[in-house]
Design an enzyme around this catalytic site. Structure first.
Site, PDB file in Angstrom:
ATOM      1  N   ASP A 136       0.873  -1.175   0.000  1.00 38.54           N
ATOM      2  CA  ASP A 136       0.000   0.000   0.000  1.00 38.54           C
ATOM      3  C   ASP A 136       0.907   1.222   0.000  1.00 38.54           C
ATOM      4  O   ASP A 136       1.694   1.419   0.936  1.00 38.54           O
ATOM      5  CB  ASP A 136      -0.896   0.015   1.241  1.00 38.54           C
ATOM      6  CG  ASP A 136      -1.938  -1.089   1.210  1.00 38.54           C
ATOM      7  OD1 ASP A 136      -2.523  -1.316   0.144  1.00 38.54           O
ATOM      8  OD2 ASP A 136      -2.161  -1.726   2.256  1.00 38.54           O
ATOM      9  N   ASP A 192     -13.823  -3.280  -1.613  1.00 43.37           N
ATOM     10  CA  ASP A 192     -13.629  -2.984  -0.191  1.00 43.37           C
ATOM     11  C   ASP A 192     -14.989  -3.059   0.487  1.00 43.37           C
ATOM     12  O   ASP A 192     -15.906  -2.318   0.128  1.00 43.37           O
ATOM     13  CB  ASP A 192     -13.033  -1.591   0.003  1.00 43.37           C
ATOM     14  CG  ASP A 192     -11.651  -1.460  -0.616  1.00 43.37           C
ATOM     15  OD1 ASP A 192     -10.942  -2.483  -0.695  1.00 43.37           O
ATOM     16  OD2 ASP A 192     -11.286  -0.337  -1.029  1.00 43.37           O
TER      17      ASP A 192
END
Length: 253
Positions: free
Chosen positions: A11, A130
């Site tokens: 990330d 998500d």
């Protein structure tokens, strides 16, 4: 039976790897180029690179960094963050990505998935989902824009629609489990996998080797993605693969 895949995730924020809890509380987790080199050497099956602020900042993914990371790899490489068109996806593929991950842009305009699949093949198109478990309704809901906005959409239904439109793989992240090290969302992973004809990558919640065994056996995931347990040395890929093999989970050694 196909081998199950282990996928470290980078990330990226401001050129560095970061990791948080429930999509917040970010802390520095290292240099992505050095990490890519180490993970490839340790036996990672693939690597995922997510530019987590690209969408919120209204820009494309950091191409220079993508090239630098890709240069370290001889394994499949997925890149996401700020992919909004065939042109932005093409730039990432030209920079060294093997697949592109889309999330917010596909929710805003689902036809993007078909455009990408037509241009590059469904095998290059990864839809990132998500999802958060909402306690009030005891149901899962899809979120967009790096987990900051609720959509009202059910993740199983969105996964089915996306696969029909051209997504060749799904990266399913439980925001509820993210960074907690309490195990993956196995029930959700299994439900999504049973509803679609494409591979599902489980993400969010890895803490111990037993969590990976569970997500492959109970969750029926095709692959498992993790970050902090790898970045901070809690689990090593060779040891984890040995544990999985001993548990009867097929992996590449």
């Amino acid at each position: 039976m196909l081998a199950r895949r282990l996928i470290p995730c980078l990330d990226i924020k401001d050129g560095r790897t970061v990791k948080g809890i429930n999509f917040g509380q970010l802390r520095d987790a290292g240099d992505p180029v050095a990490q890519a080199r180490a993970y490839a050497a340790e036996g990672a099956d693939e690597l995922v690179f997510l530019d987590i602020t690209a969408t919120q900042q209204g820009r494309g993914t950091l191409l220079t960094l993508v090239r630098a990371v890709a240069a370290q790899l001889d394994i499949p490489f997925t890149v996401g963050g700020g992919v909004t068109s065939v042109e932005t996806a093409a730039a990432l593929l030209q920079a060294g990505a093997d697949k592109v991950a889309v999330n917010s842009a596909a929710l805003a305009r689902p036809a993007l998935l078909t455009e990408l699949a037509d241009a590059f093949g469904a095998q290059c198109v990864v839809l990132a989902i998500d999802a958060r478990h909402e306690e009030a309704s005891d149901a899962w809901q899809v979120y967009t824009r790096a987990g900051t906005q609720a959509t009202g959409r059910d993740p199983v239904a969105w996964a089915q629609e996306a696969a029909a439109l051209g997504a060749g793989e799904l990266l399913l992240t439980s925001m509820t489990h993210d960074g907690t090290r309490r195990g993956f969302a196995n029930d959700l992973t299994r439900a999504v996998g049973a509803a679609v004809p494409v591979p599902v990558i489980a993400s969010g919640g890895a803490g111990e080797a037993a969590d990976f065994v569970a997500v492959f056996t109970q969750g029926q995931a095709d692959a498992a993605l993790a970050a902090s347990v790898f970045h901070f040395g809690h689990l090593r890929l060779p040891d984890l693969k040995a544990t999985l093999r001993a548990a009867g989970v097929p992996v590449r050694i």
